[in-house]
Design an enzyme around this catalytic site. Structure first.
Site, PDB file in Angstrom:
ATOM      1  CB  SER A 270     -90.626 -20.138  19.830  1.00 43.04           C
ATOM      2  OG  SER A 270     -91.659 -19.734  20.692  1.00 43.04           O
TER       3      SER A 270
ATOM      4  CD  GLN B 150     -89.193 -25.159  26.695  1.00 36.24           C
ATOM      5  OE1 GLN B 150     -88.501 -24.661  27.578  1.00 36.24           O
ATOM      6  NE2 GLN B 150     -90.519 -25.105  26.725  1.00 36.24           N
TER       7      GLN B 150
ATOM      8  CB  ALA C  90     -95.112  -9.440  22.460  1.00 37.48           C
TER       9      ALA C  90
ATOM     10  CD  GLU D 109     -94.692 -18.969  16.230  1.00 38.81           C
ATOM     11  OE1 GLU D 109     -95.723 -19.605  16.471  1.00 38.81           O
ATOM     12  OE2 GLU D 109     -94.172 -18.177  17.039  1.00 38.81           O
TER      13      GLU D 109
ATOM     14  CG  HIS E 160     -99.744 -30.032  22.768  1.00 38.98           C
ATOM     15  ND1 HIS E 160     -99.925 -30.826  23.862  1.00 38.98           N
ATOM     16  CD2 HIS E 160     -98.427 -29.751  22.734  1.00 38.98           C
ATOM     17  CE1 HIS E 160     -98.770 -31.030  24.469  1.00 38.98           C
ATOM     18  NE2 HIS E 160     -97.841 -30.373  23.804  1.00 38.98           N
TER      19      HIS E 160
ATOM     20  CG  HIS F 183     -89.400 -21.152  25.597  1.00 42.01           C
ATOM     21  ND1 HIS F 183     -89.794 -20.595  24.392  1.00 42.01           N
ATOM     22  CD2 HIS F 183     -90.409 -21.992  25.947  1.00 42.01           C
ATOM     23  CE1 HIS F 183     -90.971 -21.090  24.053  1.00 42.01           C
ATOM     24  NE2 HIS F 183     -91.361 -21.931  24.976  1.00 42.01           N
TER      25      HIS F 183
ATOM     26  CG  ASP G 270    -101.289 -33.718  21.273  1.00 41.36           C
ATOM     27  OD1 ASP G 270    -100.892 -34.500  22.132  1.00 41.36           O
ATOM     28  OD2 ASP G 270    -101.827 -32.633  21.544  1.00 41.36           O
TER      29      ASP G 270
ATOM     30  CD1 TRP H 150     -91.580 -28.100  16.220  1.00 39.95           C
ATOM     31  CD2 TRP H 150     -89.438 -27.616  16.703  1.00 39.95           C
ATOM     32  NE1 TRP H 150     -90.826 -28.343  15.091  1.00 39.95           N
ATOM     33  CE2 TRP H 150     -89.502 -28.049  15.361  1.00 39.95           C
ATOM     34  CE3 TRP H 150     -88.200 -27.248  17.223  1.00 39.95           C
ATOM     35  CZ2 TRP H 150     -88.381 -28.132  14.532  1.00 39.95           C
ATOM     36  CZ3 TRP H 150     -87.080 -27.332  16.407  1.00 39.95           C
ATOM     37  CH2 TRP H 150     -87.177 -27.762  15.083  1.00 39.95           C
TER      38      TRP H 150
END
Ligand code: UDP
Length: 474
Positions: free
Chosen positions: A372, A392, A350, A375, A19, A367, A117, A370
């Site tokens: 990810s 998810q 990583a 990106e 967040h 997974h 948020d 958001w």
């Protein structure tokens, strides 16, 4: 002199780095492009504040400061209380400290807005009391926001478990959404997580505006429907301002991770990156199936392995994965030797943004957190969607059925994704026709994301519009 002082915005994130990171990007833009000063006021659930402090210190902008509220006591919560209940209660029990903090800030400067948020709308009451305009930053997508808007009416008009609903829900502008793909805290209506989620959703309407970490061209129909709902149902104005993601640091800045030099020696677009966010874990059985599938696929892979967890899929949400040194010891016997050269397994963590922007990376088994997803979009990397928890599953529906940049995994009757299927997805994404279609669509969106953030782009204009409104609250 007083009038030259920048107007101030208070940002109140709920616990969890996922967040905080996009909120920091929002803060930077408000400061650099719109001349605001920002103070983060951060509630604490009792876990270490070091990770949050570290990312805030790295910002290094004079007009951004932060203050941590005292830790709240959550000892009375039952052991099986949903993590969302923990997060929301952290906010609720911090309200009095937040009020004090906001009052002090308001005495020394003019605070024009408080931005909470996704799970922090309880802070709106304090904002209103202090004569500060309440806003929401929605760190997920517009489809998940729509779900939040309609949850109170779903709660009233339906009964029983949502998973058992025979028909999917048709949210305006969205593809059909089955009850089983609703965000997980709402699966059990009797759990505290459900009540807490419902209660924060009911407060969304009080926001003067909602900024969404998505962009117009990614979810055009949903944003259009939200605009219509603003007129017809009095929902707050919604502003697509994303993608806001952490900028990629230079490779050496945090010490080069071994996986980056390994990626350097792989062919272009050949590697499947496998990672499940900051907290995602699997059972031992599922970890073994995943290993089997990656090996069977014959594809190159880079896998961020977590120690198995039999009781939850949110293994390490609040703690640092760096503590997990031995995750590789759970892999099947001989797996590392047999896949040597083709795959690389790394323990716990990583540098994901650097991996996704590396030219050897050709796909991402994710997974569907958001951050990810965004990106991947800005780097044009197509997805295999394997949702685990939170919103998810809804994100997976959006990415696979609506935007069509992901291939969603199927589970067997025991809730396991089988090795032979994982091999099929890996091959299909990296070499097959399925991957080609998803990759082409991803490339379009990569460009669209760039345009949205350009000087005249839709997200830039949308944030400028919010900034002007905030200045008007003076
Ligand atoms: N991340 C990373 N390395 C990892 C796993 C995750 O750098 O091995 C970062 C990732 O780049 C993203 C964030 O952690 O910025 C995860 O956020 P997301 O919303 O995808 O999932 P969450 O962790 O909230 O479930």
């Amino acid at each position: 002199q007083q009038t030259l002082k920048p107007l101030h915005v208070a940002i109140v994130p709920t616990p969890g780095l996922g967040h905080l990171i996009p909120l920091i990007e929002l803060a930077k833009r408000l400061v650099v492009h719109h001349n605001f000063a920002v103070t983060f006021i951060i509630p604490n659930d009792g876990s270490s504040i070091t990770p949050q402090k570290k990312v805030l210190e790295a910002v290094n902008l004079q007009s951004i400061s932060s203050t941590f509220l005292p830790p709240v006591d959550l000892d009375d919560l039952p052991k099986d209380a949903h993590i969302v209940a923990r997060i929301i209660l952290t906010m609720t029990r911090s309200l009095s400290a937040l009020r004090d903090s906001l009052k002090v800030l308001n005495e020394s400067t003019r605070v024009v807005a408080l931005i909470a948020d996704v799970l922090g709308s309880d802070a709106f009451d304090v904002a209103t009391e202090c004569n500060v305009a309440p806003y929401l930053f929605w760190s997920s997508n517009a489809m998940a926001l729509s779900f939040g808007f309609y949850l109170p009416s779903l709660d009233e008009t339906t009964s029983g478990a949502y998973q058992d609903m025979l028909e999917p829900v048709q949210l305006p502008g969205c593809v059909p959404l089955h009850g089983r793909d609703f965000l997980d805290p709402v699966h059990d209506r009797n759990n505290q997580g459900y009540k807490a989620t419902l209660s924060v959703s009911k407060k969304f309407k009080l926001a003067y505006g909602i900024m969404v970490n998505s962009f117009m061209d990614l979810e055009p129909e949903i944003f259009k429907a939200l605009k219509e709902a603003q007129v017809s149902q009095g929902f707050p104005a919604v502003y697509p301002v994303g993608p806001m993601i952490k900028p990629s640091s230079t490779r050496k800045s945090d010490g080069e991770h071994e996986c980056l030099s390994w990626l350097d020696s792989q062919p272009r677009g050949s590697v499947l990156f496998v990672a499940f966010g900051s907290g995602g874990t699997h059972s031992l059985e599922q970890t073994k199936e995943l290993a089997l599938g990656l090996e069977m696929s014959g594809q190159r892979f880079l896998w961020v392995v977590r120690s198995p967890n039999e009781t939850t899929k949110i293994g390490t949400y609040f703690s640092s994965n760096a503590q997990q040194k031995d995750a590789l010891s759970f892999l099947p016997d001989g797996f590392l030797e047999r896949t040597k050269g083709v795959g690389l397994a790394v323990s716990s963590w990583a540098p994901q943004i650097q991996v996704l922007s590396h030219e050897s990376t050709g796909g991402f088994l994710t997974h569907c957190g958001w951050n990810s997803a965004l990106e991947s979009i800005v780097n044009g990397v197509p997805l295999i969607a394997w949702p685990l928890y939170a919103e998810q599953p809804t994100n997976a529906v959006l990415l696979a059925d609506d935007i069509k940049i992901a291939w969603r995994v199927k589970m067997n009757d025991k809730g396991i994704v089988e090795g032979k299927d994982i091999a099929k997805y890996a091959r299909g994404l990296i070499e097959g026709d399925e991957g080609r279609l998803l990759r082409n669509k991803m490339k379009e969106l990569k460009e669209a994301a760039k345009v949205a953030l350009s000087q005249q782009g839709s997200s830039t204009k949308s944030l400028a519009e919010v900034a002007e409104i905030l200045k008007g609250h003076k």
